[in-house]
Design a protein around this motif. Structure first.
Motif, PDB file in Angstrom:
ATOM      1  N   ILE A   2       0.850  -1.184   0.000  1.00 30.06           N
ATOM      2  CA  ILE A   2       0.000   0.000   0.000  1.00 30.06           C
ATOM      3  C   ILE A   2       0.890   1.240   0.000  1.00 30.06           C
ATOM      4  O   ILE A   2       2.077   1.176   0.335  1.00 30.06           O
ATOM      5  CB  ILE A   2      -0.970   0.027   1.195  1.00 30.06           C
ATOM      6  CG1 ILE A   2      -0.207  -0.064   2.519  1.00 30.06           C
ATOM      7  CG2 ILE A   2      -1.983  -1.113   1.088  1.00 30.06           C
ATOM      8  CD1 ILE A   2      -1.095   0.066   3.742  1.00 30.06           C
ATOM      9  N   ASP A  33      -6.270   0.783  -5.661  1.00 29.05           N
ATOM     10  CA  ASP A  33      -5.775   0.307  -4.366  1.00 29.05           C
ATOM     11  C   ASP A  33      -6.369  -1.031  -3.964  1.00 29.05           C
ATOM     12  O   ASP A  33      -5.666  -1.922  -3.504  1.00 29.05           O
ATOM     13  CB  ASP A  33      -6.090   1.360  -3.294  1.00 29.05           C
ATOM     14  CG  ASP A  33      -5.440   1.053  -1.964  1.00 29.05           C
ATOM     15  OD1 ASP A  33      -4.206   0.885  -1.939  1.00 29.05           O
ATOM     16  OD2 ASP A  33      -6.163   0.967  -0.956  1.00 29.05           O
ATOM     17  N   LYS A  34      -7.686  -1.193  -4.177  1.00 30.06           N
ATOM     18  CA  LYS A  34      -8.376  -2.428  -3.823  1.00 30.06           C
ATOM     19  C   LYS A  34      -9.503  -2.676  -4.807  1.00 30.06           C
ATOM     20  O   LYS A  34      -9.954  -1.755  -5.498  1.00 30.06           O
ATOM     21  CB  LYS A  34      -8.983  -2.330  -2.402  1.00 30.06           C
ATOM     22  CG  LYS A  34      -7.984  -2.138  -1.285  1.00 30.06           C
ATOM     23  CD  LYS A  34      -8.710  -2.005   0.056  1.00 30.06           C
ATOM     24  CE  LYS A  34      -7.713  -1.741   1.179  1.00 30.06           C
ATOM     25  NZ  LYS A  34      -8.394  -1.564   2.489  1.00 30.06           N
ATOM     26  N   CYS A  35      -9.964  -3.919  -4.867  1.00 30.45           N
ATOM     27  CA  CYS A  35     -11.171  -4.199  -5.638  1.00 30.45           C
ATOM     28  C   CYS A  35     -11.970  -5.283  -4.936  1.00 30.45           C
ATOM     29  O   CYS A  35     -11.425  -6.105  -4.197  1.00 30.45           O
ATOM     30  CB  CYS A  35     -10.850  -4.618  -7.069  1.00 30.45           C
ATOM     31  SG  CYS A  35      -9.916  -6.146  -7.231  1.00 30.45           S
ATOM     32  N   LYS A  36     -13.271  -5.237  -5.166  1.00 28.36           N
ATOM     33  CA  LYS A  36     -14.164  -6.239  -4.609  1.00 28.36           C
ATOM     34  C   LYS A  36     -15.408  -6.318  -5.471  1.00 28.36           C
ATOM     35  O   LYS A  36     -16.078  -5.297  -5.702  1.00 28.36           O
ATOM     36  CB  LYS A  36     -14.546  -5.903  -3.160  1.00 28.36           C
ATOM     37  CG  LYS A  36     -15.414  -6.964  -2.481  1.00 28.36           C
ATOM     38  CD  LYS A  36     -14.707  -8.318  -2.404  1.00 28.36           C
ATOM     39  CE  LYS A  36     -15.570  -9.376  -1.726  1.00 28.36           C
ATOM     40  NZ  LYS A  36     -14.963 -10.720  -1.806  1.00 28.36           N
ATOM     41  N   TYR A  41     -11.487   0.458  -5.907  1.00 28.51           N
ATOM     42  CA  TYR A  41     -11.353   1.545  -4.944  1.00 28.51           C
ATOM     43  C   TYR A  41     -10.023   2.253  -5.115  1.00 28.51           C
ATOM     44  O   TYR A  41      -8.989   1.608  -5.329  1.00 28.51           O
ATOM     45  CB  TYR A  41     -11.471   0.988  -3.512  1.00 28.51           C
ATOM     46  CG  TYR A  41     -12.803   0.317  -3.256  1.00 28.51           C
ATOM     47  CD1 TYR A  41     -13.866   1.023  -2.712  1.00 28.51           C
ATOM     48  CD2 TYR A  41     -12.994  -1.023  -3.588  1.00 28.51           C
ATOM     49  CE1 TYR A  41     -15.097   0.408  -2.489  1.00 28.51           C
ATOM     50  CE2 TYR A  41     -14.219  -1.648  -3.382  1.00 28.51           C
ATOM     51  CZ  TYR A  41     -15.269  -0.923  -2.834  1.00 28.51           C
ATOM     52  OH  TYR A  41     -16.484  -1.534  -2.639  1.00 28.51           O
ATOM     53  N   CYS A  63     -11.263  -9.842  -6.507  1.00 27.02           N
ATOM     54  CA  CYS A  63     -10.938 -10.563  -5.267  1.00 27.02           C
ATOM     55  C   CYS A  63     -12.009 -11.590  -4.910  1.00 27.02           C
ATOM     56  O   CYS A  63     -12.494 -11.647  -3.779  1.00 27.02           O
ATOM     57  CB  CYS A  63     -10.726  -9.589  -4.112  1.00 27.02           C
ATOM     58  SG  CYS A  63      -9.195  -8.650  -4.262  1.00 27.02           S
TER      59      CYS A  63
END
Length: 404
Positions: A2, A33-36, A41, A63
């Motif tokens: 991160i 930065d992130k995914c779901k 995101y 993810c």
């Protein structure tokens, strides 16, 4: 990793990327930065509706828990061996793929371009073996896209484009014919041609599905002339078109098919499947790969494909795609909506696709531009009507803003 791990802010990271990386893509002003699931995101936790889908990769959602579990378990056991050994993930994935799509054998690769490259090699070797070097050419479609290696960019039917420019001389052995024009392909298939290679839906070319008449005619033409029919399903494979493989929409079976993107659940893996007859051309020593069929990637792929099949995500793609395209056709300044399943192209009455893309980004929705007047959307196959309604509303707001 991160951003805070390196004591940087966003601007510093962007400056570092620009200093050390050769950029061939124009990037969003955005740190992923992130995914779901169907969302991605940014570094501040901002949520974006992801109808870019990692360029048709995140078909089971970002993810996906089954994929993550498979990766973690395999990493604890073995990350890499070599193709000199049998491994359980690779063998069981080969069985799952072949039994699911009705092919005989599979050859694993790392990327879609590599899968197309080995399919080209298979066709050329097949022709040379059987016809003493007299048949080696492959006919592909104008407006196609098959990859960025020298052979696959040569196969790409976009003469004069940036894809070709500067890389001449191109690899010999390719001819182009007009997509969805059977007569054009018949004329191109002279006595030195051994195969026809097409995308069932031209994605990068502007989202043009092949017609039933065209595909049926190509299968009959190849049978008549002793040629191989090759399908590039790097983008359309594994549920995207509303069927497990797009060729299943047409009631025919190609002699070989390439696949990548969706099959890895986010991990880099690709494959070329073919009939036993076609695979007689690729014997010992004719092709190889160090990382193709890596145990971790195969474990991830087994989980991703199982999710697509067991959750019937191809059926969801068909149903949601039909709903999505019907709603998009109601929007102002939309002249055409093309595609199958959840591979959707929207054509506007002016060259405003880039403007729509940027307006959508401002409203936290992601998509891509494939032609000046065409946006392409390839969301995860798990999308719901609520997601689609949200997307259509955003696109409507973008059109209003552009035409204000």
């Amino acid at each position: 990793m991160i951003l805070s791990d390196f004591g940087m802010n966003k601007d510093e990271l962007v400056a570092t990327a620009e200093k050390y990386m050769n950029e061939t893509f124009k990037r969003y002003d955005f740190i992923a930065d992130k995914c779901k699931d169907e969302y991605i995101y940014d570094e501040d936790g901002g949520e974006y509706l992801d109808f870019l889908g990692g360029i048709a990769v995140n078909s089971v959602g970002g993810c996906n828990e089954a994929v993550i579990s498979a990766i973690k378990e395999q990493c604890d056991q073995m990350i890499h061996a070599s193709n000199y050994f049998y491994t359980v993930p690779q063998t069981m994935l080969a069985k799952l793929i072949c039994e699911t799509i009705g092919m005989d054998k599979v050859q694993f690769q790392n990327s879609g371009a590599e899968a197309n490259e080995v399919m080209i090699k298979l066709a050329r070797k097949y022709g040379n073996d059987r016809y003493n070097g007299k048949r080696y050419k492959i006919v592909t479609a104008l407006n196609s896209f098959h990859g960025r290696t020298l052979a696959t960019l040569s196969a790409t039917g976009q003469p004069g484009s940036a894809i070709h420019h500067g890389f001449e001389p191109l690899v010999d052995g390719f001819k182009y014919a007009e997509f969805n024009n059977l007569k054009s392909f018949e004329e191109a298939c002279t006595d030195d041609v051994i195969a026809v290679m097409i995308e069932p839906i031209q994605g990068e070319g502007g989202v043009y599905p092949a017609t039933q008449e065209f595909v049926t005619g190509l299968r009959e033409l190849c049978d008549k002339k002793g040629m191989l029919l090759l399908f590039d399903e790097v983008q359309t494979g594994w549920g995207r078109s509303g069927e497990i493989m797009a060729y299943m929409n047409y009631g025919i079976k190609p002699d070989a098919v390439s696949m990548a993107k969706a099959m890895g659940g986010g991990m880099p893996i690709a494959a070329m499947c073919a009939t036993n007859e076609a695979f007689t051309a690729l014997g010992a020593g004719t092709h190889g790969t160090t990382f193709g069929g890596n145990p971790v990637c195969c474990a991830a792929s087994y989980a991703a494909i199982s999710e697509i099949v067991n959750r019937k995500l191809d059926v969801n793609a068909k149903e949601m795609g039909e709903y999505f395209m019907a709603e998009l056709r109601k929007l102002p300044h939309v002249t055409e909506v093309r595609g199958k399943g959840l591979l959707v192209g929207v054509v506007f009455d002016k060259d405003i696709a880039a403007d729509i893309k940027h307006e959508a980004f401002d409203r936290r929705m992601l998509m891509s531009v494939v032609k000046p007047a065409v946006i392409r959307m390839v969301p995860p196959l798990i999308v719901t009507k609520e997601d689609i309604d949200k997307a259509v509303l955003i696109i409507k707001e973008c059109i209003d803003a552009v035409y204000a």
